[in-house]
Design a protein around this motif. Structure first.
Motif: not given
Length: 137
Positions: A34-40
């Motif tokens: 989904f939009p906003g899926h972040v990888l840290l």
């Protein structure tokens, strides 16, 4: 052999960054659930959680916690899904945590992850700005 995520962390490859410091770098997944899926990712190259030196575990997960709150706030999500693969299903062999905004009835079931894309670069950039601003607030 080069590492895609190390290249992103070093600024050698473009990414929609939402956070960075001496410990970690966070950026939008190019194929988000989904939009906003972040990888840290940890700035230091390690392949799995077991490879992360013990003194780095706490500082890294402080950032996981902070980014999780920012993703939820920045995207207006009701909650989030936070996950990590170790070797199996790990598409890039560099430790990374998925932080995915979630809402009830969003269509995500179990571990079936239907990937999508951003409408365009501006949609990705705007989403990254929302998350960055949530970190500041």
């Amino acid at each position: 052999m080069t590492c895609l995520f190390c290249d992103i962390a070093a600024g050698e490859l473009p990414a929609h960054r939402v956070y960075e410091d001496e410990v970690a770098v966070a950026f939008l997944d190019t194929r988000p659930l989904f939009p906003g899926h972040v990888l840290l990712i940890p700035r230091r190259h390690v392949e799995t959680l077991a490879d992360l030196p013990e003194p780095d575990v706490g500082p890294f997960f402080v950032r996981v916690r902070r980014l999780t709150a920012a993703v939820e706030k920045g995207t207006g999500a009701a909650g989030s899904f936070v996950a990590m693969n170790n070797r199996v299903s790990q598409s890039v062999p560099h430790l990374h945590v998925h932080i995915v905004p979630r809402n009830r009835k969003d269509g995500l079931r179990g571990f079936f992850w239907p990937r999508t894309t951003y409408r365009d670069e501006e949609h990705a950039a705007a989403t990254a700005r929302l998350i960055r601003s949530a970190l500041d607030g």
